[in-house]
Structures are given as C-alpha cells and as structure tokens.
Scaffold this motif. Structure first.
Motif, PDB file in Angstrom:
ATOM      1  N   MET B   1       0.863  -1.315  -0.049  1.00  0.00           N
ATOM      2  CA  MET B   1      -0.060  -0.049  -0.056  1.00  0.00           C
ATOM      3  C   MET B   1       0.886   1.108  -0.052  1.00  0.00           C
ATOM      4  O   MET B   1       1.923   1.285   0.676  1.00  0.00           O
ATOM      5  CB  MET B   1      -0.902  -0.004   1.191  1.00  0.00           C
ATOM      6  N   VAL B   2       0.404   2.271  -0.855  1.00  0.00           N
ATOM      7  CA  VAL B   2       1.213   3.536  -0.840  1.00  0.00           C
ATOM      8  C   VAL B   2       0.185   4.427  -0.026  1.00  0.00           C
ATOM      9  O   VAL B   2      -0.898   4.516  -0.416  1.00  0.00           O
ATOM     10  CB  VAL B   2       1.400   3.843  -2.157  1.00  0.00           C
ATOM     11  N   ILE B   3       1.093   5.098   0.856  1.00  0.00           N
ATOM     12  CA  ILE B   3       0.328   6.265   1.741  1.00  0.00           C
ATOM     13  C   ILE B   3       0.939   7.551   1.343  1.00  0.00           C
ATOM     14  O   ILE B   3       2.267   7.666   1.749  1.00  0.00           O
ATOM     15  CB  ILE B   3       0.225   5.944   3.197  1.00  0.00           C
ATOM     16  N   VAL B   4       0.194   8.534   0.808  1.00  0.00           N
ATOM     17  CA  VAL B   4       0.905   9.852   0.630  1.00  0.00           C
ATOM     18  C   VAL B   4       0.196  10.758   1.662  1.00  0.00           C
ATOM     19  O   VAL B   4      -0.941  10.997   1.718  1.00  0.00           O
ATOM     20  CB  VAL B   4       0.430  10.405  -0.877  1.00  0.00           C
ATOM     21  N   ASP B   5       1.196  11.298   2.395  1.00  0.00           N
ATOM     22  CA  ASP B   5       0.676  11.808   3.850  1.00  0.00           C
ATOM     23  C   ASP B   5       0.999  13.302   3.856  1.00  0.00           C
ATOM     24  O   ASP B   5       2.254  13.506   3.973  1.00  0.00           O
ATOM     25  CB  ASP B   5       1.331  11.126   4.881  1.00  0.00           C
ATOM     26  N   LYS B   6      -0.109  14.148   3.592  1.00  0.00           N
ATOM     27  CA  LYS B   6       0.275  15.591   3.764  1.00  0.00           C
ATOM     28  C   LYS B   6       1.281  16.164   3.020  1.00  0.00           C
ATOM     29  O   LYS B   6       2.104  16.782   3.748  1.00  0.00           O
ATOM     30  CB  LYS B   6       0.130  15.864   5.370  1.00  0.00           C
ATOM     31  N   ILE B   7       1.178  15.893   1.615  1.00  0.00           N
ATOM     32  CA  ILE B   7       2.657  16.590   1.077  1.00  0.00           C
ATOM     33  C   ILE B   7       2.439  17.789   0.680  1.00  0.00           C
ATOM     34  O   ILE B   7       1.390  18.229   0.126  1.00  0.00           O
ATOM     35  CB  ILE B   7       2.844  15.559  -0.133  1.00  0.00           C
ATOM     36  N   THR B   8       3.372  18.566   0.846  1.00  0.00           N
ATOM     37  CA  THR B   8       3.314  20.033   0.066  1.00  0.00           C
ATOM     38  C   THR B   8       4.322  20.215  -0.846  1.00  0.00           C
ATOM     39  O   THR B   8       5.754  19.854  -0.216  1.00  0.00           O
ATOM     40  CB  THR B   8       3.360  21.125   1.486  1.00  0.00           C
ATOM     41  N   LYS B   9       4.515  20.689  -1.790  1.00  0.00           N
ATOM     42  CA  LYS B   9       5.461  20.769  -2.879  1.00  0.00           C
ATOM     43  C   LYS B   9       5.435  22.198  -3.428  1.00  0.00           C
ATOM     44  O   LYS B   9       4.311  22.584  -4.129  1.00  0.00           O
ATOM     45  CB  LYS B   9       5.814  19.966  -3.851  1.00  0.00           C
ATOM     46  N   THR B  10       6.180  22.991  -3.225  1.00  0.00           N
ATOM     47  CA  THR B  10       6.047  24.496  -3.796  1.00  0.00           C
ATOM     48  C   THR B  10       7.218  24.851  -5.052  1.00  0.00           C
ATOM     49  O   THR B  10       8.378  24.150  -5.022  1.00  0.00           O
ATOM     50  CB  THR B  10       6.532  25.565  -2.705  1.00  0.00           C
ATOM     51  N   TYR B  11       6.618  25.144  -6.094  1.00  0.00           N
ATOM     52  CA  TYR B  11       7.548  25.632  -7.204  1.00  0.00           C
ATOM     53  C   TYR B  11       7.090  27.135  -7.599  1.00  0.00           C
ATOM     54  O   TYR B  11       6.179  27.277  -7.740  1.00  0.00           O
ATOM     55  CB  TYR B  11       7.432  24.810  -8.316  1.00  0.00           C
ATOM     56  N   ASN B  12       8.242  27.754  -7.682  1.00  0.00           N
ATOM     57  CA  ASN B  12       8.117  29.409  -7.844  1.00  0.00           C
ATOM     58  C   ASN B  12       6.943  29.821  -7.074  1.00  0.00           C
ATOM     59  O   ASN B  12       6.054  30.485  -7.466  1.00  0.00           O
ATOM     60  CB  ASN B  12       7.854  29.656  -9.411  1.00  0.00           C
ATOM     61  N   ASN B  13       6.929  29.896  -5.698  1.00  0.00           N
ATOM     62  CA  ASN B  13       6.008  30.349  -4.829  1.00  0.00           C
ATOM     63  C   ASN B  13       4.653  29.783  -4.953  1.00  0.00           C
ATOM     64  O   ASN B  13       3.587  30.372  -4.394  1.00  0.00           O
ATOM     65  CB  ASN B  13       5.868  31.869  -4.790  1.00  0.00           C
ATOM     66  N   ARG B  14       4.220  28.610  -5.890  1.00  0.00           N
ATOM     67  CA  ARG B  14       3.215  28.301  -5.860  1.00  0.00           C
ATOM     68  C   ARG B  14       3.016  26.868  -5.391  1.00  0.00           C
ATOM     69  O   ARG B  14       3.942  26.099  -5.845  1.00  0.00           O
ATOM     70  CB  ARG B  14       2.654  28.056  -7.666  1.00  0.00           C
ATOM     71  N   LYS B  15       2.269  26.584  -4.574  1.00  0.00           N
ATOM     72  CA  LYS B  15       1.961  25.389  -4.038  1.00  0.00           C
ATOM     73  C   LYS B  15       1.355  24.463  -4.972  1.00  0.00           C
ATOM     74  O   LYS B  15       0.227  24.317  -4.983  1.00  0.00           O
ATOM     75  CB  LYS B  15       1.138  25.330  -2.818  1.00  0.00           C
ATOM     76  N   VAL B  16       2.180  23.706  -5.523  1.00  0.00           N
ATOM     77  CA  VAL B  16       1.623  22.646  -6.695  1.00  0.00           C
ATOM     78  C   VAL B  16       1.004  21.438  -6.115  1.00  0.00           C
ATOM     79  O   VAL B  16      -0.069  21.110  -6.521  1.00  0.00           O
ATOM     80  CB  VAL B  16       2.879  22.212  -7.471  1.00  0.00           C
ATOM     81  N   LEU B  17       1.416  21.017  -4.843  1.00  0.00           N
ATOM     82  CA  LEU B  17       0.878  20.034  -4.130  1.00  0.00           C
ATOM     83  C   LEU B  17       0.532  20.780  -2.647  1.00  0.00           C
ATOM     84  O   LEU B  17       1.643  21.225  -2.045  1.00  0.00           O
ATOM     85  CB  LEU B  17       1.605  18.674  -3.811  1.00  0.00           C
ATOM     86  N   ASP B  18      -0.333  20.625  -2.219  1.00  0.00           N
ATOM     87  CA  ASP B  18      -0.845  21.546  -0.992  1.00  0.00           C
ATOM     88  C   ASP B  18      -1.282  20.540   0.161  1.00  0.00           C
ATOM     89  O   ASP B  18      -2.645  20.486   0.113  1.00  0.00           O
ATOM     90  CB  ASP B  18      -1.697  22.668  -1.268  1.00  0.00           C
ATOM     91  N   ASN B  19      -0.609  20.102   1.024  1.00  0.00           N
ATOM     92  CA  ASN B  19      -0.959  19.411   1.982  1.00  0.00           C
ATOM     93  C   ASN B  19      -1.912  18.069   1.592  1.00  0.00           C
ATOM     94  O   ASN B  19      -3.019  17.720   2.154  1.00  0.00           O
ATOM     95  CB  ASN B  19      -1.896  20.228   2.883  1.00  0.00           C
ATOM     96  N   LEU B  20      -1.258  17.646   0.484  1.00  0.00           N
ATOM     97  CA  LEU B  20      -2.294  16.530  -0.105  1.00  0.00           C
ATOM     98  C   LEU B  20      -1.755  15.109   0.445  1.00  0.00           C
ATOM     99  O   LEU B  20      -1.016  14.678   0.766  1.00  0.00           O
ATOM    100  CB  LEU B  20      -1.554  16.609  -1.697  1.00  0.00           C
TER     101      LEU B  20
END
Ligand SMILES: Nc1ncnc2c1ncn2[C@@H]1O[C@H](COP(=O)(O)OP(=O)(O)OP(=O)(O)O)[C@@H](O)[C@H]1O
Ligand SMILES: [Mg+2]
Lengths: 248, 244
Positions: B1-20
């Motif tokens: 099982m894959v659990i993606v847990d509250k991921i945030t990734k920002t590029y150029n000040n834009r949260k591309v993934l936001d607490n996902l």
C-alpha cells in the motif's frame, strides 16, 4: 558568488562520492574501456595540432628573444624542461577539456533534460555509479596518456624548427633532450594529467547533472563546465608543483 | 500500500501540491486526472522519491520513503515516464536489460531471455532489441518503456500519461496491457492522464487533482455521476473537445 560556492561544493562531492563509493570495477570494465577509447580518439587531433604548434611557437620565441645570448644547446634544454614540467600536461588537459569535457557535460545534461537520469534513478541505478564513475576512471588513465603524447609532439614541433629551420643537428637535439631529462619531472606531469583528468571530469559531470531544463540548460552547463575546469586545473597545477618542489 | 501523507511541494511560490494526502490500495488501478500543469507528474514523481516535498512523507509497504529505503523501495516500483525517457545511447535491448545487469547482476543470456519475455508482454517483436530509441515511433517507445518497467517484476507501476499523443488503436492496446498486467501479475497501477475515456474505461478508482489537493476520489460510477464542480467542468470541456 553563492553559485560558485555551491558549485565547488557539488564538484568535490561528485569527485569524492564517485571515487570512494564501493564499486564493482569488473562490472563496468566495458564502460570504462569504451570511455578511454572515446576520449583518446576524439581528442587525438586537437591535442596533436595544439602540441606541435605549441612546440613550434615556444622554440621560435625562445630563439628569437634569447637566441643571441645563449647557445642553441640551451634552447633545447629550455624547451624540453618547460614541456615536461608544465606545457605538456597543461596543454593536453586544456585540449581534453575543450573536446571531451564539453562532450561529457552536454551528454549528461541532455540525459538530465530528457529525464533519462531520473529514469536511471527509478530503476535503482545510481547515476554516479553508472555514468560518472566510469568516465572518471577513464580520465585518470586517458589524460596521462594524452599528456605523454602531447609532450612527445611538443618536442617534435620544437625539433622541426631546430633541425629544419635552424639547421641544428638531429643527434645533438636528441642528446640535449636526453641529457636534461629527469624522471621525477616526468612523473610529475603524469600526476598532473591524472589529477586534472579527475577534477575536470567531475566538473563536467557535475554541471551536466545539474543542468536546468530546456536546450538553454545544456548550453549553460557546458560553458560552466569549461570555465570551472580551466580555473581549477590551474589551481591544482599550482598545488602539484608546490608539492613536487619539495623534491625537485 | 502507498500512503501519501500531507505532502506540500512548492515551485516558484506556487503550492503545486498543498497538504495532499491519498492512499493507494494494493492491486487496484487508480487514475489521477487533472488539468495540464496542475501537478500530476509532480505527484507521481513524489511517490518514487524523484521529487522531494518540503512537508509530508510517502510510506510504501510500511516503510517511509527516505534515506536507504528509497533504494529498496524503488526496486518495487516501475515508472513509465511521460516522454518515455529511454536512454538514447542504448538500444532497446540494453535499455530494458539495464537494471538487470547493473542492479541484479544477472548474466547476459538470462537477461536476454527476460528482455524478450518483457517485449512479448507489450506485443513487441524481439527484433526491436537492436533498434535505438531515436528510430522508434511514439507508440513503440511507450511500449518499450513499459517493458523496461515490467522486466523488473515490480509490485507497483506508475504511468505518466501512458496513452497521450497516441492514436486510438495504440492507446487501446496500451490500456489493455495495463489492465492485463494488473489482472495477471497483480501489479498495482497508478495512472496519470487527461484522457477521460481511458480513465473511465480501465480504473477501479479515479482521483481528481485540482489546486494542489485531491478534490474527488471514488470509483468510476460515482465519478461519472458526480456533481462536483471541478469534475463537471473537466467532463464538459473534455466531451466538448472530443465531440462525444
Ligand atoms: N522542476 C521543476 N521546476 C520548476 N517548476 C516545476 C518543476 N516541475 C514542475 N514544475 C511546475 O509544477 C507545475 C506542475 O507540473 P506537472 O508537470 O506536474 O504538471 P502536469 O499536471 O503533469 O501537467 P501535464 O498534464 O501538462 O503533464 C507546473 O506549473 C510546472 O511548471
Ligand atoms: Mg505531466
């Protein structure tokens, strides 16, 4: 400035990580051999031309400026000394950076831009292991070989001038070279070749691996690779001659 | 099982993934859809550790994707890149056999057999082994890229736009292939696409990525009937474009 500091850090990381990681040499023997052959073949022409012309230029200048004050015999000594102590290693290495170093940066940068490096990582293949280590090992072997080749052709270039233009005796010329040959100076030039090879190949690889996306990224990486290689080659040249000066 | 847990990734000040956060179950086919540039590829690359998020973590089979685990976990995951990303300087045979040689240290004869098997699974003939990526069509490249992933017997395969830019017939064979790999080899499949038909056709579940978050997650039936604004907009514009 920040960029320069980061880059130097990254370059030494690349150098030491590739060198001191446990490697299975036998596994990559084919990659290493292929890279040695490639570096040799692609750089042969430019190293040959640069060296022969370098020999001609050096001996012409020494003769023109000092010919009136010193016996011809010392011109031979001056040329053989400067070639083996300095010009051969430096000339060959700079030529190799221009030819193989740029190719390595462009090759790795293109792989980076096309996500081939990422693809290696997803297969649990370490790009340092698979791409950089073989190139590094190859350069430790092929740079010194090209240095020797360059030294021979430098002296050959000088000989053309001395023997065919100045009418200096061929045997006397060879005797002059042999008379002043010192093994340790020759070894120094081999050490320089190996170190310059390692340093410039880690630089070329580092900038390739860190190229930014797009075709512009490849160009920038290649430029940076050459600039940093040339500067660091001179720096290491100085360090090596200072170390060898303890015995020479 | 894959659990993606509250991921945030920002590029150029834009949260591309936001607490996902999202959970991927074993042996399912899950499709992630979303507009172009929304962050689908970034999400997929986070799951295999190519993208390092600022916050949150990924847990695969109870191991966090960090440090030495990354190397271990990658052996369980195949990744099919949006642009195939085959090594240009190697022919297809060497491309597919690369990790068998350098990671698993298998002898050349065995590698050849496994490569031919993998090619057969993606319906490519053994002669393509001699071809170089630059001499192959988009559909062949995609299939070779899938062969490169399955030759390592992964438990998971992440597909980034496996059918985009291919004609309907080739798309169809690739969809069938993904389904068969899932049925026969029990490979858990995560597919990123903006091809809605393909998503509805093959998925067990569909997730919608929008503004850095998963705004919808459910089975295909609930997706088709959903009144969620993002999904209605996506569906309408898709059918407007394809004329269906
Ligand atoms: N390495 C990077 N550096 C800077 N920005 C990036 C990087 N990778 C992705 N981005 C940005 O993150 C956003 C999401 O990119 P991503 O490739 O995940 O989109 P996508 O949903 O896969 O789109 P597409 O359907 O077009 O493939 C984009 O705005 C992109 O510019
Ligand atoms: Mg994408």
């Amino acid at each position: 400035m920040n960029f320069a500091i980061n880059s130097i850090g990254g370059i030494f990381y690349t150098l030491f990580y590739s060198l001191f990681k446990k490697h299975n040499i036998y596994h990559k023997l084919d990659l290493i051999v292929r890279e040695i052959v490639r570096m040799g073949i692609e750089s042969l022409g430019v190293v040959a031309i640069a060296s022969i012309l370098g020999g001609l230029i050096a001996v012409f200048l020494i003769d023109q400026r000092l010919g009136a004050y010193i016996p011809d015999f010392y011109i031979t000594e001056a040329i053989s000394k400067s070639v083996i102590i300095e010009l051969g290693a430096l000339g060959a290495s700079i030529a190799l950076v221009g030819r193989s170093g740029t190719r390595i940066t462009a090759e790795i940068a293109t792989m980076k831009v096309n996500e081939e490096i990422d693809a290696l990582k997803t297969m649990a293949i370490d790009p340092y292991d698979y791409l950089i280590y073989p190139k590094m090992t190859a350069s430790v072997i092929s740079y010194p070989i090209m240095v020797v080749f360059s030294e021979i052709l430098f002296i050959f270039g000088a000989m053309i001038f001395m023997v065919y233009i100045k009418g200096f005796g061929f045997r006397t010329f060879l005797f002059g070279i042999r008379e002043h040959f010192r093994m340790l100076e020759f070894i120094q030039s081999l050490v320089k070749g190996a170190v310059f090879g390692m340093v410039s190949t880690s630089i070329s690889s580092y900038f390739g691996l860190n190229a930014s996306k797009g075709a512009r990224g490849v160009g920038e990486a290649t430029t940076n690779g050459v600039v940093y290689s040339v500067v660091l080659i001179f720096l290491f040249d100085y360090i090596i001659i200072r170390i060898f000066s303890l015995w020479l | 099982m894959v659990i993606v847990d509250k991921i945030t990734k920002t590029y150029n000040n834009r949260k591309v993934l936001d607490n996902l956060s999202i959970k991927i179950n074993d042996e399912e086919i899950i499709t992630i859809i979303g507009k172009s540039g929304i962050g689908k590829s970034v999400l997929l690359k986070t799951i295999i550790g190519l993208v390092k998020p600022e916050k949150g973590r990924v847990i695969i089979d109870d191991l966090p994707l960090e440090g030495k685990n990354i190397y271990l976990l990658r052996k369980k995951i195949g990744f099919v890149f949006q642009k195939s990303a085959l090594i240009e300087s190697l022919n297809i045979g060497d491309n597919i056999g690369l990790a068998l040689k350098f990671v698993q240290n298998i002898d050349p004869e065995t590698i050849k057999g496994k490569v031919i098997d993998a090619l057969a699974k993606v319906e490519l003939k053994p002669d393509v082994m001699e071809l170089f990526p630059s001499n192959m069509s988009g559909g062949m490249l995609k299939r070779a890229a899938i062969a490169r992933a399955i030759v390592l017997n992964p438990k998971y395969i992440l597909y980034d736009e496996p059918t985009t830019g291919l004609d309907p017939i080739v798309s169809r064979t690739i969809e069938d292939l993904i389904v068969n790999l899932n049925k026969d080899l029990h490979i858990t499949s995560v597919i990123v696409t903006h091809d809605l038909n393909s998503a509805i056709g093959i998925s067990d579940r569909i997730a919608m990525l929008s503004d850095g978050k998963i705004t919808f997650l459910g089975n295909t039936e609930s997706f088709v009937n959903s009144k969620n604004g993002d999904i209605m907009e996506f569906r309408n514009s898709y059918y407007l474009k394809t004329g269906e």
